[in-house]
Design an enzyme around this catalytic site. Structure first.
Site, PDB file in Angstrom:
ATOM      1  N   ASP A   1     104.077  -7.091  40.501  1.00  0.00           N
ATOM      2  CA  ASP A   1     103.743  -6.036  41.457  1.00  0.00           C
ATOM      3  C   ASP A   1     102.390  -6.233  42.139  1.00  0.00           C
ATOM      4  OD1 ASP A   1     102.885  -3.413  39.013  1.00  0.00           O
ATOM      5  OD2 ASP A   1     102.338  -5.531  39.158  1.00  0.00           O
TER       6      ASP A   1
ATOM      7  N   GLU B   1      93.568 -10.571  27.732  1.00  0.00           N
ATOM      8  CA  GLU B   1      93.147 -11.811  28.374  1.00  0.00           C
ATOM      9  C   GLU B   1      92.181 -12.582  27.484  1.00  0.00           C
ATOM     10  OE1 GLU B   1      93.047  -8.829  29.688  1.00  0.00           O
ATOM     11  OE2 GLU B   1      94.430  -8.845  31.396  1.00  0.00           O
TER      12      GLU B   1
END
Lengths: 304, 358
Positions: free
Chosen positions: B221, B308
């Site tokens: 997205d 991350e």
């Protein structure tokens, strides 16, 4: 026989004497190509320097907000894949902004950059739900005005109103390209439903499948139709009525152009969804606002 | 007067040689000459025959690799005749007809890992993402579905784009999935899918291979500029850049000092994370992924915003990071989010035909 051979020996071969299979194939293909070209030349009336495909004029109203550049960027990636497309971007602004000007000049697309500001009373205010007032009417009308003043009707072409947050498949543009008057197709994720679409019987639109106010003259979304340039130029008064009640914006334009019976159904007789009415969330800026109050906001010179 | 047998001798010597020369001439030289000549004629005369708008990847012969074409500057045709094949091919390189761009043996491949899951906007998201990827040379899309089986919707979509892709799937077990709107930040979505892609890369490419590659995690997205992919192509270990609309800010960015080294993170949300960066803000050289086969995204017990870091701390230190996007001053990727469509008019039983794919 031997003597001529001996004489020719060592000289460049005049290959037409050698009836080789490959040569024959090539000559045959070449003849076929010539005849095909003759046929196509006869089939179409010769117009000098005419592009082979009708141009699709895409009119996109846009306005400044955080996600504007992102929306225009991904939209341009789709448009770059469509041949003979001319993008008419109309900003809701009293002047052209640097962001959009720069963006368009680097996009690689053929474009026209226009602008017109929506009058204050027609603008949505902070906190208004998005459906409260019809948006983009003035900008789309401005796009139509430019086309009427600048494009000759013999050139052919089709006009499509593409909002900057929807999603378009490449096939959609090939469906609309040969529109004679007004063509229509389903739109996904609109009207509170998975999709809205015209119902087609025996090749003609007989009614509309929609979840909201089906009694409208044209219960279609802006993304669900395209109009031929010729039709728009032949009807100089046709425009969008910014004062139309909610949901009637499309009808205010189409009413003066076409009847339901004349609509051309596309996308496999309106059974395939090739465009989606996606909407992008407003990014949460609470921390940014808090930082700005302390004078520590992110560098405004960095364009997002 | 020459004796008869002398004449006979001369003829017997000369005859085989002349035969040899004429036959050799005929078979070897003539075809080449004929085709070369006809080739040029044919190619010049071929007009642009409008083709179906099909995007196909074609591999041109190695010595004819062509670069990307810029958009919209009119038709340009490149032609070649190969003498070892009887095929005369005219490759029309107007911008729309060579998407994706022809594969180059020189550019590093960008392996884009995208986890995806079924919901009403899925097809729309993947469509517009594909339209962006179609402009990027040497892109390999690794699409990983969060599903028990690969769905026909995604299979068909991937096939029709013409992109170079790998279609994988792994289902996140129910207790790990996000439940509706109740966001539990301890369960990051897409983790198992990204890890599967990493495993696939490690199984497919050997550390000794000379094929250069970059790995990028692209959610379905977000919005990506084309410039971003060219910036990441030169990654040696891990490169980083700013991302818009994350962390409640206009953008988050690595802090870069005068020497061009990353020394911190310009974020409000927990800037002391080892790598305070969004998934869309970094890319890793494939070699590094292959040399550190134990490095994966941590699945359990990961605090919000630390996913991350869970991968990057196994791969690289802050000092090794390469800042891109003009020393991290330009925005080339936006963390956009698509609204969940309101399907209120479908009602309980569904109003629209479920066989119509959206």
């Amino acid at each position: 026989s031997l003597l001529p051979q001996l004489i020719n020996c060592g000289q460049r071969c005049d290959c037409t004497e050698h009836d080789l299979a490959k040569d024959r194939t090539i000559s045959r293909l070449r003849e076929k190509l010539h005849s095909l070209l003759e046929q196509t030349k006869k089939a179409e009336p010769t117009k000098p320097l005419k592009p082979p495909l009708p141009t699709i004029y895409v009119i996109t109203p846009t306005y400044a907000r955080l996600v504007q550049k992102a929306e225009l960027t991904r939209l341009s990636h789709t448009f770059l894949l469509v041949p003979q497309l001319h993008w008419i971007v109309v900003e809701d602004s009293p002047h052209r902004t640097g962001l959009v000007s720069e963006f368009l000049s680097h996009s690689g697309l053929a474009f026209t950059h226009l602008h017109v500001a929506t009058p204050h009373e027609r603008k949505l205010q902070e906190g208004d739900p998005s459906w409260l007032k019809p948006r983009g009417a003035e900008q789309r009308n401005e796009g139509l005005r430019w086309l009427r003043e600048n494009i000759r009707s013999q050139e052919g072409g089709v006009i499509y109103f593409a909002d900057d947050d929807n999603t378009y498949s490449l096939q959609l543009f090939e469906e609309m390209r040969w529109t004679q008057r007004v063509s229509v197709w389903p739109v996904g994720l609109v009207g509170g439903m998975r999709y809205e679409r015209p119902i087609v019987e025996q090749g003609h639109v007989v009614r509309f499948h929609t979840g909201w106010r089906p009694s409208r003259p044209f219960p279609l979304d802006m993304a669900g139709f395209a109009v031929s340039l010729r039709l728009v130029l032949a009807n100089p008064e046709a425009r969008f009525d910014g004062d139309a009640p909610m949901g009637f914006l499309e009808s205010s334009f189409l009413q003066s152009l076409v009847t339901m019976e004349e609509l051309e159904p596309k996308a496999d007789l309106c059974t395939k969804v090739l465009v989606w009415h996606t909407r992008t969330e407003k990014p949460k800026m609470k921390r940014e606002e808090a930082m700005q109050k302390q004078g520590l906001g992110s560098d405004p010179a960095v364009e997002v | 007067m020459p004796k008869r047998r002398d004449i006979l001798a001369i003829v017997l010597i000369v005859l085989p040689w002349t035969l040899l020369i004429t036959v050799w001439h005929q078979s070897a030289i003539a075809p080449l000459l004929a085709i070369r000549k006809a080739c040029h004629h044919l190619v010049k005369e071929i007009f642009i025959i409008p083709e179906r708008l099909a995007v196909r990847r074609h591999r041109l012969a190695d010595d004819r690799a062509e670069g990307r074409r810029e958009a919209g500057q009119g038709a340009d045709s490149k032609e070649y005749c190969s003498s070892d094949k009887d095929i005369v091919e005219v490759v029309r390189t107007e911008y729309v007809y060579t998407r994706p761009p022809p594969w180059s043996d020189v550019l590093p491949t960008i392996h884009v890992v995208t986890p995806t899951y079924s919901r009403p906007v899925q097809k729309a998201e993947l469509t517009r993402l594909a339209n962006t990827f179609l402009h990027v040379p040497n892109l390999h899309w690794i699409l990983v579905e969060d599903a028990q089986r690969r769905t026909p919707l995604v299979s068909r979509l991937l096939r029709e784009t013409g992109l170079n892709y790998t279609h994988l799937n792994v289902e996140t077990p129910r207790n790990y999935k996000l439940r509706g709107d109740a966001r539990d930040p301890r369960i990051p979505r897409g983790t198992m899918q990204r890890n599967l892609a990493l495993r696939w890369l490690r199984e497919t490419f050997s550390p000794n291979s000379t094929q250069p590659g970059i790995v990028y995690f692209a959610d379905d997205d977000n919005t990506y500029s084309l410039e971003l992919f060219e910036e990441m192509r030169s990654t040696r270990k891990v490169s980083v850049w700013p991302v818009a609309f994350v962390g409640g800010l206009r953008y988050e960015s690595p802090k870069v000092n005068a020497a061009g080294k990353v020394y911190g993170w310009k974020t409000v949300f927990d800037p002391h994370r080892p790598f305070a960066i969004d998934m869309a803000g970094f890319a890793v050289n494939l070699r590094l992924i292959l040399f550190k086969p134990q490095a994966y995204f941590k699945l359990r017990g990961v605090k919000g915003g630390y996913q991350e870091s869970s991968l990057l701390r196994e791969l690289v230190t802050l000092n090794d990071l390469e800042p891109k996007a003009a020393n991290c001053t330009k925005i080339l990727v936006w963390h956009t989010r698509t609204e969940k469509p309101v399907l209120v008019n479908e009602g309980k039983k569904g109003f629209t035909d479920p066989n119509v794919e959206i």
